[in-house]
Design an enzyme around this catalytic site. Structure first.
Site, short mmCIF file in Angstrom:
data_model
loop_
_atom_site.label_atom_id
_atom_site.label_comp_id
_atom_site.label_asym_id
_atom_site.label_seq_id
_atom_site.Cartn_x
_atom_site.Cartn_y
_atom_site.Cartn_z
CD GLU A 167 76.35 19.90 6.00
OE1 GLU A 167 76.51 19.28 4.93
OE2 GLU A 167 76.59 19.42 7.11
NE ARG A 171 40.89 18.46 18.40
CZ ARG A 171 40.24 17.32 18.24
NH1 ARG A 171 39.55 17.09 17.14
NH2 ARG A 171 40.28 16.40 19.17
CD GLN A 188 48.14 33.21 28.93
OE1 GLN A 188 48.43 32.69 30.01
NE2 GLN A 188 47.85 34.48 28.82
#
Ligand SMILES: Cc1cc2nc3c(=O)[nH]c(=O)nc-3n(C[C@H](O)[C@H](O)[C@H](O)COP(=O)(O)OP(=O)(O)OC[C@H]3O[C@@H](n4cnc5c(N)ncnc54)[C@H](O)[C@@H]3O)c2cc1C
Length: 384
Positions: free
Chosen positions: A247, A273, A284
């Protein structure tokens, strides 16, 4: 060292991603809101072979090696927006099918595996209890021998797939006297959910992974034949640890896939955007966030695949699985927070997926052993 995937792995990866886009993603926002499990999607996963990845062909599976299973799960995580469904698939594979495959008798394998692989049966496992989570060996659920039967009493909580399960691997104490702890008499039982005395509570409403159903399970004088015991008496801890290796690598490969999709979405968003007259990716503060997300993906992958590589060589990978699980889960949560920040207010809105990914990611630092427990495990390996 060879980091390349085989041609088959590359093809299977593509097939799974295309499948997930076509069959698993529609209506996920609504299902998440209503906490609805996508049974049709689960069956479609079975048809593609995903529910039989590691299961040998003689029981209807694909018989894949561990690395190939991880490649498949990474692809599912990348393609499937419905991470709850992917979680349900993983739960069935690593906490039900795998233990049966590794520890079951031939009769148990014949009885359960073919139907689990086709999705006719749904399975999971139950260790956690209201009073014992991290301290699994303190569990109160008891199984007492009665002739050629065992009688199980106790209650389990947070059980993934319980509301839809046909069979659960129930861990119970078979210790007598004061014997407790790792070697102290935990045993595992294959319990059919229609056995008298088994009852499932109402589904628990979760923060994330809402399309994966979770519930409490109560066992009241549940009588199962001796043939329902999985592995040997007192062998529950070994089964649990074996499950966790699988798992902590394969389920978290699925989370790695989700992180890759999240990263791509953030890059696209930062390119498109525009604020203050230029794409936000030019700032940055945004681009470095994304660079850190990329760093986490690249660090997570070799950590995870090292577990698969070791297991395919027949070696144990307890330490490596703990390291990978710890790193990937914390990276997933941090990258999910970054993804929301990069998307601004849209990141907080349901239709943009980022808020759901954040909610989905948080569970990963809890299940399969919390981050604290992984750190304890790693420290123990270092002799502390
Ligand atoms: C989405 C989801 C699905 C799950 N599915 C299943 C399932 O299918 N089957 C199942 O059996 N369980 C399942 N679980 C339960 C999960 O395994 C437990 O939640 C987990 O083991 C932690 O146990 P707990 O919740 O009781 O927390 P606790 O053990 O009570 O821990 C509480 C806090 O104390 C810390 N802590 C505890 N002990 C130590 C220690 N020794 N050192 C340092 N810190 C410690 C923990 O890290 C944590 O921060 C699921 C949980 C979630 C969230």
């Amino acid at each position: 060292m060879d980091f390349a995937l085989t041609e088959e792995q590359v093809l299977f990866r593509k097939q799974i991603v295309d499948f997930a886009h076509k069959r698993l993603n529609e209506g996920v926002v609504e299902r998440d809101e209503a906490s609805t499990f996508d049974r049709a999607g689960f069956m479609a996963c079975a048809e593609l072979g995903l529910l039989g990845l590691p299961v040998p062909e003689q029981y209807g599976g694909l018989g894949l090696d561990v690395v190939s299973c991880m490649v498949a799960m990474e692809a599912l995580g990348y393609g499937a927006a419905d991470q709850g469904l992917a979680f349900a698939v993983n739960t069935q594979l690593w906490t039900c099918e795998l233990p049966i495959l590794k520890f079951g008798t031939e009769a148990q394998k014949q009885r359960y595996l073919p139907k689990l692989v086709t999705g006719e049966l749904i399975g999971g496992h139950a260790t956690s209890e209201p009073g014992s989570g991290s301290d699994a060996f303190a569990m109160q659920t008891k199984a007492v021998e009665d002739g050629d039967h065992w009688v199980i009493n106790g209650s389990k909580t947070f059980i993934t797939n319980a509301p839809i399960a046909d069979v659960l691997i129930i861990f119970a104490s078979t210790a007598t006297g004061e014997k407790r702890g790792f070697g102290g008499g935990l045993s595992a039982f294959l319990v059919d959910m229609d056995t008298p005395g088994v009852s499932v509570g109402r589904p628990l409403h979760k923060m994330g992974l809402r399309t994966s159903p979770t519930a409490e399970v109560t066992l009241d004088e549940v009588r199962v034949p001796a043939t329902a015991m999985l592995g040997r008496k007192g062998g529950g801890a070994a089964i649990f640890n074996s499950e966790m290796e699988w798992e902590r690598s394969c389920l978290f490969a699925c989370h790695l896939g989700a992180m890759e999709r999240q990263l791509e979405r953030c890059v696209t968003y930062a390119q498109e955007r525009v604020q203050f007259g230029q794409p936000i990716g030019n700032y940055q503060a945004v681009s470095h966030r994304i660079a850190n997300m990329k760093l986490r993906v690249e660090m997570a992958r070799p950590m995870l695949y090292k577990v698969g590589w070791l297991k395919d060589r027949g070696e144990r990978a307890v330490l490596e699985a703990a390291i990978a699980k710890l790193y990937v889960s914390e990276a997933y949560v941090q990258s999910s927070l970054d993804a929301v920040a990069i998307h601004g207010g849209y990141g907080y809105m349901a239709e943009y997926e980022m808020e759901r990914m954040l909610r989905d990611s948080v569970g990963s630092v809890l299940y399969s052993g919390t981050s604290d427990i992984q750190r304890n495990l790693i420290a123990r390996w270092l002799g502390l």
